[in-house]
Every structure is written in C-alpha cells, then in structure tokens.
Design a protein around this motif. Sequence first.
Motif, PDB file in Angstrom:
ATOM      1  N   VAL A  53       0.830  -1.127   0.008  1.00  0.00           N
ATOM      2  CA  VAL A  53       0.159  -0.085  -0.194  1.00  0.00           C
ATOM      3  C   VAL A  53       0.803   0.866   0.044  1.00  0.00           C
ATOM      4  CG1 VAL A  53      -1.264   0.805   1.306  1.00  0.00           C
ATOM      5  CG2 VAL A  53      -1.627  -1.560   1.565  1.00  0.00           C
ATOM      6  N   LEU A  54       1.210   1.627  -0.848  1.00  0.00           N
ATOM      7  CA  LEU A  54       1.025   3.678  -0.524  1.00  0.00           C
ATOM      8  C   LEU A  54       0.476   4.587  -0.320  1.00  0.00           C
ATOM      9  CD1 LEU A  54       3.808   4.878  -1.683  1.00  0.00           C
ATOM     10  CD2 LEU A  54       2.576   5.448  -3.934  1.00  0.00           C
ATOM     11  N   LEU A  55       1.257   5.182   0.338  1.00  0.00           N
ATOM     12  CA  LEU A  55      -0.178   6.427   1.376  1.00  0.00           C
ATOM     13  C   LEU A  55       0.884   7.550   1.060  1.00  0.00           C
ATOM     14  CD1 LEU A  55      -0.153   5.028   5.223  1.00  0.00           C
ATOM     15  CD2 LEU A  55      -2.021   5.199   3.312  1.00  0.00           C
ATOM     16  N   ASP A  56       0.142   8.319   0.094  1.00  0.00           N
ATOM     17  CA  ASP A  56       0.270   9.889  -0.523  1.00  0.00           C
ATOM     18  C   ASP A  56      -0.575  10.697   0.096  1.00  0.00           C
ATOM     19  OD1 ASP A  56       1.336  12.247  -1.162  1.00  0.00           O
ATOM     20  OD2 ASP A  56       1.307  11.913  -3.316  1.00  0.00           O
ATOM     21  N   GLY A  57      -0.572  11.608   1.439  1.00  0.00           N
ATOM     22  CA  GLY A  57      -0.727  12.014   2.149  1.00  0.00           C
ATOM     23  C   GLY A  57      -2.635  11.366   3.058  1.00  0.00           C
ATOM     24  N   GLU A  58      -3.442  11.679   2.899  1.00  0.00           N
ATOM     25  CA  GLU A  58      -4.374  10.842   2.891  1.00  0.00           C
ATOM     26  C   GLU A  58      -4.973  10.010   1.678  1.00  0.00           C
ATOM     27  OE1 GLU A  58      -5.540  11.559   6.170  1.00  0.00           O
ATOM     28  OE2 GLU A  58      -4.167  13.114   6.501  1.00  0.00           O
ATOM     29  N   ARG A  59      -4.299   9.959   0.958  1.00  0.00           N
ATOM     30  CA  ARG A  59      -4.677   8.993   0.062  1.00  0.00           C
ATOM     31  C   ARG A  59      -3.701   7.761  -0.219  1.00  0.00           C
ATOM     32  NH1 ARG A  59      -3.738  11.819  -5.215  1.00  0.00           N
ATOM     33  NH2 ARG A  59      -6.023  11.909  -5.232  1.00  0.00           N
ATOM     34  N   ALA A  60      -4.943   6.963  -0.180  1.00  0.00           N
ATOM     35  CA  ALA A  60      -3.856   5.332  -0.208  1.00  0.00           C
ATOM     36  C   ALA A  60      -3.954   4.787  -1.855  1.00  0.00           C
ATOM     37  CB  ALA A  60      -5.098   4.751   0.674  1.00  0.00           C
ATOM     38  N   ILE A  61      -3.340   4.474  -2.462  1.00  0.00           N
ATOM     39  CA  ILE A  61      -2.990   3.200  -3.396  1.00  0.00           C
ATOM     40  C   ILE A  61      -2.351   1.954  -3.565  1.00  0.00           C
ATOM     41  CG2 ILE A  61      -2.426   3.048  -5.547  1.00  0.00           C
ATOM     42  CD1 ILE A  61      -2.614   6.008  -4.826  1.00  0.00           C
ATOM     43  N   TRP A  62      -3.687   1.295  -3.086  1.00  0.00           N
ATOM     44  CA  TRP A  62      -3.970  -0.376  -2.643  1.00  0.00           C
ATOM     45  C   TRP A  62      -3.288  -1.296  -3.397  1.00  0.00           C
ATOM     46  CZ3 TRP A  62      -9.816   0.246  -2.562  1.00  0.00           C
ATOM     47  CH2 TRP A  62     -10.034   1.043  -1.424  1.00  0.00           C
ATOM     48  N   ASP A  63      -2.801  -1.074  -4.984  1.00  0.00           N
ATOM     49  CA  ASP A  63      -2.238  -2.108  -5.272  1.00  0.00           C
ATOM     50  C   ASP A  63      -0.972  -2.509  -5.937  1.00  0.00           C
ATOM     51  OD1 ASP A  63      -3.012  -4.998  -7.065  1.00  0.00           O
ATOM     52  OD2 ASP A  63      -2.187  -3.581  -9.098  1.00  0.00           O
ATOM     53  N   SER A  64      -0.059  -3.234  -6.027  1.00  0.00           N
ATOM     54  CA  SER A  64       1.322  -2.559  -7.151  1.00  0.00           C
ATOM     55  C   SER A  64       1.614  -1.866  -8.197  1.00  0.00           C
ATOM     56  CB  SER A  64       2.659  -3.759  -6.186  1.00  0.00           C
ATOM     57  OG  SER A  64       1.848  -4.781  -7.781  1.00  0.00           O
ATOM     58  N   ARG A  65       0.413  -2.700  -9.391  1.00  0.00           N
ATOM     59  CA  ARG A  65       0.120  -2.206 -10.696  1.00  0.00           C
ATOM     60  C   ARG A  65      -0.368  -0.821 -10.076  1.00  0.00           C
ATOM     61  NH1 ARG A  65       0.081  -5.232 -15.032  1.00  0.00           N
ATOM     62  NH2 ARG A  65      -0.197  -4.010 -16.917  1.00  0.00           N
ATOM     63  N   GLN A  66      -1.096  -1.195  -9.683  1.00  0.00           N
ATOM     64  CA  GLN A  66      -2.031   1.223  -9.782  1.00  0.00           C
ATOM     65  C   GLN A  66      -1.396   1.950  -9.249  1.00  0.00           C
ATOM     66  OE1 GLN A  66      -4.325   1.966 -11.335  1.00  0.00           O
ATOM     67  NE2 GLN A  66      -4.379  -0.214 -11.580  1.00  0.00           N
ATOM     68  N   ILE A  67      -0.003   1.582  -7.603  1.00  0.00           N
ATOM     69  CA  ILE A  67       1.557   1.940  -7.208  1.00  0.00           C
ATOM     70  C   ILE A  67       1.955   2.847  -8.448  1.00  0.00           C
ATOM     71  CG2 ILE A  67       3.561   2.434  -5.833  1.00  0.00           C
ATOM     72  CD1 ILE A  67       1.428   0.249  -4.329  1.00  0.00           C
ATOM     73  N   PHE A  68       2.702   1.341  -8.992  1.00  0.00           N
ATOM     74  CA  PHE A  68       3.390   2.077 -10.794  1.00  0.00           C
ATOM     75  C   PHE A  68       2.697   3.185 -11.339  1.00  0.00           C
ATOM     76  CE2 PHE A  68       3.749   1.312 -14.989  1.00  0.00           C
ATOM     77  CZ  PHE A  68       5.730   2.220 -14.782  1.00  0.00           C
ATOM     78  N   ASN A  69       1.553   2.626 -11.797  1.00  0.00           N
ATOM     79  CA  ASN A  69       0.926   4.021 -12.419  1.00  0.00           C
ATOM     80  C   ASN A  69       0.765   5.195 -11.348  1.00  0.00           C
ATOM     81  OD1 ASN A  69       0.428   1.914 -14.557  1.00  0.00           O
ATOM     82  ND2 ASN A  69      -1.553   1.334 -13.716  1.00  0.00           N
ATOM     83  N   TYR A  70       0.605   5.121 -10.166  1.00  0.00           N
ATOM     84  CA  TYR A  70       0.054   6.416  -9.530  1.00  0.00           C
ATOM     85  C   TYR A  70       1.528   7.351  -9.756  1.00  0.00           C
ATOM     86  CZ  TYR A  70      -0.537   9.518  -5.899  1.00  0.00           C
ATOM     87  OH  TYR A  70      -0.860  10.615  -4.638  1.00  0.00           O
ATOM     88  N   LEU A  71       3.068   6.272  -9.086  1.00  0.00           N
ATOM     89  CA  LEU A  71       3.788   6.981  -9.200  1.00  0.00           C
ATOM     90  C   LEU A  71       4.410   7.732 -10.601  1.00  0.00           C
ATOM     91  CD1 LEU A  71       5.704   4.761  -6.436  1.00  0.00           C
ATOM     92  CD2 LEU A  71       5.147   7.168  -6.665  1.00  0.00           C
ATOM     93  N   ASN A  72       4.143   6.343 -11.659  1.00  0.00           N
ATOM     94  CA  ASN A  72       4.675   6.826 -13.176  1.00  0.00           C
ATOM     95  C   ASN A  72       4.301   8.002 -13.415  1.00  0.00           C
ATOM     96  OD1 ASN A  72       6.329   6.038 -15.305  1.00  0.00           O
ATOM     97  ND2 ASN A  72       5.040   5.329 -16.372  1.00  0.00           N
TER      98      ASN A  72
END
Length: 156
Positions: A53-72
């Motif tokens: 899980v990636l936390l960016d402030g109050e936002r939580a990204i729940w899946d490694s593929r989505q974390i990649f997409n978010y950071l990318n």
Amino acid sequence: MAYTLIGSQTSPFVRRIRMLMETVPYEFKELNIFKTEDALTLNKVNPVNQIPVLLDGERAIWDSRQIFNYLNSLHKLHNMSWEDENTLTAIEGAMNSGVALLLMKRSGMNISEPYMYVNRQKERIESVVSYMKPYLVGEGLKEWSFITMTLYAFLD
C-alpha cells in the motif's frame, strides 16, 4: 512529497515497488500480515487486505500495479508500451500463483497432491517462465525497467 510504503520484506510485489522507488524518497513501514495486529493495521488502510500500500498524505493506493501507475504519472519513471503491459501481466500472474501456492503450503495443504487449483497455479508459473525465456536470453535484460524489476522480484 512524503510517501509511506506499507509492505513486507518478502513480498515480490513490495520488492518491485521498493526497487522502483530507489530515487523517490519514502518511508518503509514493514508489516507481518500473518500477525493479527499487523493484519488489522493493514485492513485499516486497504480493504482489499493486501500489500503493498502506498500512502501519499491521505491518499492510499492499494495495489502494486496501481502504485506503479500512480508514481509513474507523477515522476515519469518508465515509458510502457502495450507489449510491456502484457509482459507485466504475465509476470504478475506467475507471482500471484506463487503467492497462492505459498499460502496454501503455510496453511498445511499438501501442494504435491494433484488438486486442480494447485496444478493450475503450477502450470501458470511454468507457462510464464517459458514465455519469458526469449526475454531473458535476448535484449530484455539490458535495460533496468519496471519489467526487469518485476521479473527480478519474481525470480528472487
């Protein structure tokens, strides 16, 4: 940006995100999701109850593929073609199968028995490894990319 990555040391899905974030500052919060307290902590930030899980402030990204997409999308880390996306899907399928087999074994199931579900997981892993052989012996490993990070995390 103050990122917090929640995960374990052993998860291949967490491992690939940690490699991806090599140049992105973050705090790593390690959980053992097999301990009740850590499982409850995880469930508070991720109703899917999986890591990372990636936390960016109050936002939580729940899946490694989505974390990649978010950071990318924010940091322009890697360009991905549709062929790259298919390759990632293949490797992720094998990783999911490996995790499923590990959880079954830790749960006391005999994964040597010819259960249809167990065999399906083993066949998926074999199929992906066969599919990836040309990538491994060809040009595929020359560039350190999210695909090679994912492949490394899977094989490790």
